[in-house]
Write a protein that holds these residues in place. Structure first.
Motif, PDB file in Angstrom:
ATOM      1  N   VAL A 156       0.817  -1.220   0.000  1.00 14.01           N
ATOM      2  CA  VAL A 156       0.000   0.000   0.000  1.00 14.01           C
ATOM      3  C   VAL A 156       0.855   1.276   0.000  1.00 14.01           C
ATOM      4  O   VAL A 156       0.325   2.378   0.097  1.00 14.01           O
ATOM      5  CB  VAL A 156      -0.983   0.027   1.192  1.00 14.01           C
ATOM      6  N   THR A 157       2.159   1.114  -0.105  1.00 14.62           N
ATOM      7  CA  THR A 157       3.077   2.254  -0.109  1.00 14.62           C
ATOM      8  C   THR A 157       3.240   2.787  -1.519  1.00 14.62           C
ATOM      9  O   THR A 157       3.427   2.027  -2.462  1.00 14.62           O
ATOM     10  CB  THR A 157       4.462   1.823   0.436  1.00 14.62           C
ATOM     11  N   ARG A 158       3.174   4.117  -1.652  1.00 15.84           N
ATOM     12  CA  ARG A 158       3.461   4.737  -2.948  1.00 15.84           C
ATOM     13  C   ARG A 158       4.960   4.598  -3.187  1.00 15.84           C
ATOM     14  O   ARG A 158       5.780   5.005  -2.364  1.00 15.84           O
ATOM     15  CB  ARG A 158       3.051   6.199  -2.951  1.00 15.84           C
ATOM     16  N   LYS A 159       5.333   4.022  -4.326  1.00 16.49           N
ATOM     17  CA  LYS A 159       6.722   3.691  -4.601  1.00 16.49           C
ATOM     18  C   LYS A 159       7.526   4.932  -4.980  1.00 16.49           C
ATOM     19  O   LYS A 159       7.067   5.784  -5.725  1.00 16.49           O
ATOM     20  CB  LYS A 159       6.832   2.642  -5.725  1.00 16.49           C
ATOM     21  N   ASP A 160       8.738   5.006  -4.444  1.00 15.95           N
ATOM     22  CA  ASP A 160       9.694   6.066  -4.740  1.00 15.95           C
ATOM     23  C   ASP A 160      10.509   5.621  -5.946  1.00 15.95           C
ATOM     24  O   ASP A 160      11.111   4.551  -5.929  1.00 15.95           O
ATOM     25  CB  ASP A 160      10.608   6.270  -3.525  1.00 15.95           C
ATOM     26  N   TYR A 187      21.630   1.637   6.491  1.00 15.36           N
ATOM     27  CA  TYR A 187      20.234   2.082   6.656  1.00 15.36           C
ATOM     28  C   TYR A 187      19.970   2.572   8.078  1.00 15.36           C
ATOM     29  O   TYR A 187      19.202   3.505   8.284  1.00 15.36           O
ATOM     30  CB  TYR A 187      19.266   0.941   6.350  1.00 15.36           C
ATOM     31  N   HIS A 188      20.576   1.936   9.035  1.00 23.68           N
ATOM     32  CA  HIS A 188      20.311   2.285  10.437  1.00 23.68           C
ATOM     33  C   HIS A 188      20.954   3.605  10.849  1.00 23.68           C
ATOM     34  O   HIS A 188      20.785   4.045  11.981  1.00 23.68           O
ATOM     35  CB  HIS A 188      20.750   1.151  11.366  1.00 23.68           C
ATOM     36  N   CYS A 202      13.141   3.609  14.933  1.00 15.05           N
ATOM     37  CA  CYS A 202      13.490   5.035  14.929  1.00 15.05           C
ATOM     38  C   CYS A 202      14.438   5.331  13.773  1.00 15.05           C
ATOM     39  O   CYS A 202      14.688   6.483  13.449  1.00 15.05           O
ATOM     40  CB  CYS A 202      14.165   5.425  16.242  1.00 15.05           C
ATOM     41  N   VAL A 203      14.999   4.276  13.196  1.00 14.08           N
ATOM     42  CA  VAL A 203      15.907   4.379  12.060  1.00 14.08           C
ATOM     43  C   VAL A 203      15.341   3.560  10.905  1.00 14.08           C
ATOM     44  O   VAL A 203      14.466   2.721  11.107  1.00 14.08           O
ATOM     45  CB  VAL A 203      17.331   3.893  12.422  1.00 14.08           C
ATOM     46  N   LEU A 204      15.858   3.790   9.720  1.00 16.03           N
ATOM     47  CA  LEU A 204      15.365   3.122   8.514  1.00 16.03           C
ATOM     48  C   LEU A 204      15.630   1.617   8.593  1.00 16.03           C
ATOM     49  O   LEU A 204      16.777   1.195   8.663  1.00 16.03           O
ATOM     50  CB  LEU A 204      16.061   3.718   7.291  1.00 16.03           C
ATOM     51  N   ALA A 206      13.223   1.883   1.009  1.00 10.78           N
ATOM     52  CA  ALA A 206      14.485   2.060   1.734  1.00 10.78           C
ATOM     53  C   ALA A 206      15.672   2.254   0.786  1.00 10.78           C
ATOM     54  O   ALA A 206      16.467   3.180   0.994  1.00 10.78           O
ATOM     55  CB  ALA A 206      14.716   0.909   2.700  1.00 10.78           C
ATOM     56  N   PRO A 207      15.840   1.432  -0.250  1.00 16.05           N
ATOM     57  CA  PRO A 207      16.989   1.651  -1.142  1.00 16.05           C
ATOM     58  C   PRO A 207      16.972   3.032  -1.811  1.00 16.05           C
ATOM     59  O   PRO A 207      18.003   3.706  -1.867  1.00 16.05           O
ATOM     60  CB  PRO A 207      16.861   0.531  -2.180  1.00 16.05           C
ATOM     61  N   SER A 208      15.813   3.467  -2.291  1.00 16.55           N
ATOM     62  CA  SER A 208      15.716   4.778  -2.935  1.00 16.55           C
ATOM     63  C   SER A 208      16.002   5.902  -1.944  1.00 16.55           C
ATOM     64  O   SER A 208      16.692   6.873  -2.262  1.00 16.55           O
ATOM     65  CB  SER A 208      14.330   4.976  -3.543  1.00 16.55           C
ATOM     66  N   THR A 209      15.470   5.774  -0.740  1.00 15.34           N
ATOM     67  CA  THR A 209      15.699   6.777   0.297  1.00 15.34           C
ATOM     68  C   THR A 209      17.181   6.879   0.618  1.00 15.34           C
ATOM     69  O   THR A 209      17.743   7.976   0.713  1.00 15.34           O
ATOM     70  CB  THR A 209      14.912   6.420   1.569  1.00 15.34           C
ATOM     71  N   PHE A 210      17.830   5.734   0.770  1.00 17.16           N
ATOM     72  CA  PHE A 210      19.244   5.729   1.124  1.00 17.16           C
ATOM     73  C   PHE A 210      20.098   6.249  -0.033  1.00 17.16           C
ATOM     74  O   PHE A 210      21.030   7.035   0.173  1.00 17.16           O
ATOM     75  CB  PHE A 210      19.699   4.328   1.541  1.00 17.16           C
TER      76      PHE A 210
END
Length: 162
Positions: A23-27, A56-57, A81-83, A90-94
């Motif tokens: 249900v997450t909109r993909k980055d 990630y953490h 509290c961390v990714l 997560a990969p796109s964010t990082f």
């Protein structure tokens, strides 16, 4: 929750986020393609590879998003509290974070693939200067390396014959 054994025999804590991911909109931030990056290495003689410690953490979760990372154990309900690993974005964010931290250096001085950084140069003095630039950026972003997985000033065997 699952504990996954890593190559170095340590374990990684993973949560099954399939329902949240569905249900997450993909980055769509791009992850680098290795074949696109190889051209940047042409003519380089010295290489260093840097690996972030628990990459990630090192990325804080937005307070409003922490609730979505919740998981239950016999001892209670917990939120990251961390990714965490397992989130589809997560990969796109990082990767976005690493490109922001190394803006202007990527593909000219170093190559970045998630938590791995490859610094390359033609001369040893240039290499030291480039490492200093990358280290300064990592320090400013409060990101730490895993020294046991870093290699400095490596000259590949094949360059001895060129």
């Amino acid at each position: 929750m699952v504990l996954v054994r890593k190559k170095d025999e340590s374990t990684r804590f993973c949560v099954n986020y399939r329902r949240l991911n569905s249900v997450t909109r993909k980055d769509s931030y791009p992850i680098p393609r290795v074949d696109d990056a190889l051209d940047a290495l042409a003519g380089a003689k010295y290489f260093s590879t840097l690996d972030l410690r628990s990459g990630y953490h090192q990325v804080e979760m937005d307070k409003t998003s922490q609730q979505y990372t919740a998981f239950a154990m016999a001892s209670g309900l917990y939120e990251f509290c961390v990714l965490p690993f397992g989130l589809c974005n997560a990969p796109s964010t990082f990767q976005r974070l690493m490109h922001q931290v190394h803006h202007g250096l990527d593909r000219n001085i170093c190559l970045i693939y998630l938590d791995d950084i490859a610094v390359f140069s033609r001369t040893f003095d240039e290499h030291l200067s480039r490492l200093r630039l990358v280290f300064d950026r990592l320090r400013a972003a409060n990101l730490t390396l895993n020294p046991s997985k870093c290699f400095f000033g490596v000259i590949p065997w094949s360059t001895h014959f060129t």
